[in-house]
Design a protein around this motif. Structure first.
Motif, mmCIF file in Angstrom:
data_model
loop_
_atom_site.group_PDB
_atom_site.id
_atom_site.type_symbol
_atom_site.label_atom_id
_atom_site.label_comp_id
_atom_site.label_asym_id
_atom_site.label_seq_id
_atom_site.Cartn_x
_atom_site.Cartn_y
_atom_site.Cartn_z
ATOM 1 N N HIS A 12 0.716 -1.150 0.186
ATOM 2 C CA HIS A 12 0.061 -0.128 -0.417
ATOM 3 C C HIS A 12 1.324 1.110 -0.121
ATOM 4 O O HIS A 12 0.116 2.079 -0.285
ATOM 5 C CB HIS A 12 -0.988 0.003 0.930
ATOM 6 N N GLY A 13 2.431 0.746 0.423
ATOM 7 C CA GLY A 13 3.329 2.322 0.209
ATOM 8 C C GLY A 13 2.797 2.767 0.994
ATOM 9 O O GLY A 13 3.111 4.670 1.295
ATOM 10 N N VAL A 14 2.135 2.799 2.687
ATOM 11 C CA VAL A 14 1.983 3.950 3.998
ATOM 12 C C VAL A 14 2.133 2.873 4.912
ATOM 13 O O VAL A 14 2.406 1.925 5.280
ATOM 14 C CB VAL A 14 0.749 4.167 3.756
ATOM 15 N N PHE A 15 2.120 3.320 6.496
ATOM 16 C CA PHE A 15 2.599 3.342 7.244
ATOM 17 C C PHE A 15 0.896 2.311 7.783
ATOM 18 O O PHE A 15 0.405 3.316 7.859
ATOM 19 C CB PHE A 15 3.036 4.185 8.575
ATOM 20 N N ALA A 48 16.602 0.287 6.910
ATOM 21 C CA ALA A 48 16.957 -0.185 6.419
ATOM 22 C C ALA A 48 15.992 -0.681 4.958
ATOM 23 O O ALA A 48 16.977 -1.512 4.247
ATOM 24 C CB ALA A 48 15.861 -1.588 7.225
ATOM 25 N N TYR A 49 15.332 0.188 4.107
ATOM 26 C CA TYR A 49 15.026 0.082 2.983
ATOM 27 C C TYR A 49 14.958 1.197 2.251
ATOM 28 O O TYR A 49 14.430 1.629 1.574
ATOM 29 C CB TYR A 49 13.529 -0.750 3.024
ATOM 30 N N GLY A 50 15.492 2.197 2.719
ATOM 31 C CA GLY A 50 15.886 3.868 2.087
ATOM 32 C C GLY A 50 14.601 4.533 2.029
ATOM 33 O O GLY A 50 13.298 4.205 2.694
ATOM 34 N N ASP A 51 13.961 4.882 0.915
ATOM 35 C CA ASP A 51 12.832 6.031 0.405
ATOM 36 C C ASP A 51 11.826 4.884 -0.041
ATOM 37 O O ASP A 51 11.085 5.272 -0.900
ATOM 38 C CB ASP A 51 13.652 6.782 -0.569
ATOM 39 N N ALA A 52 12.322 3.314 -0.383
ATOM 40 C CA ALA A 52 11.611 2.713 -1.452
ATOM 41 C C ALA A 52 10.324 2.465 -0.636
ATOM 42 O O ALA A 52 9.926 3.027 0.652
ATOM 43 C CB ALA A 52 11.974 1.213 -1.189
ATOM 44 N N GLN A 53 8.991 3.048 -1.566
ATOM 45 C CA GLN A 53 7.311 2.885 -0.755
ATOM 46 C C GLN A 53 6.837 0.985 -1.662
ATOM 47 O O GLN A 53 6.359 1.209 -0.174
ATOM 48 C CB GLN A 53 6.697 3.951 -1.843
ATOM 49 N N PHE A 54 7.532 1.570 -2.218
ATOM 50 C CA PHE A 54 6.968 -0.013 -3.075
ATOM 51 C C PHE A 54 7.359 -1.367 -2.762
ATOM 52 O O PHE A 54 8.392 -0.787 -3.324
ATOM 53 C CB PHE A 54 5.718 -0.186 -4.354
ATOM 54 N N LEU A 55 7.314 -2.271 -3.077
ATOM 55 C CA LEU A 55 8.139 -3.069 -2.989
ATOM 56 C C LEU A 55 9.009 -3.153 -4.223
ATOM 57 O O LEU A 55 10.204 -3.448 -4.157
ATOM 58 C CB LEU A 55 7.387 -4.899 -3.367
ATOM 59 N N HIS A 56 8.227 -2.725 -5.163
ATOM 60 C CA HIS A 56 8.872 -2.634 -6.546
ATOM 61 C C HIS A 56 10.324 -1.505 -7.060
ATOM 62 O O HIS A 56 11.168 -1.528 -7.477
ATOM 63 C CB HIS A 56 8.274 -2.577 -7.693
#
Length: 77
Positions: A12-15, A48-56
């Motif tokens: 979903h790209g959100v917390f 852990a994951y930088g600025d990534a919003q979505f899995l892709h």
């Protein structure tokens, strides 16, 4: 004292926030962070994951890591 679990949802790209002890309502691909505030959780997510919003948005090795964590949580291994 209410404890909140903070989880970044790569679908979903959100917390998402889940009250501790409740069954999480989201069944998508999310990663929970050990943090007492949303700001601390965001810092942990960024580390852990930088600025990534979505899995892709993640490199392939991080995508596999996230999917593995989500599958372990849901018992889908």
């Amino acid at each position: 004292m209410n404890i909140t679990r903070y989880a970044w949802c790569f679908s979903h790209g959100v917390f998402h926030t889940f009250p501790e002890g409740d069954t999480p309502w989201c069944t998508a691909t999310w990663i929970a962070f050990t943090a007492t505030t949303r700001i601390d959780a965001l810092a942990a997510k960024h580390a852990a994951y930088g600025d990534a919003q979505f899995l892709h948005d993640l490199p392939a090795d991080k995508q596999i890591e996230v999917i593995g964590i989500a599958e372990a949580r849901t018992g889908q291994l």
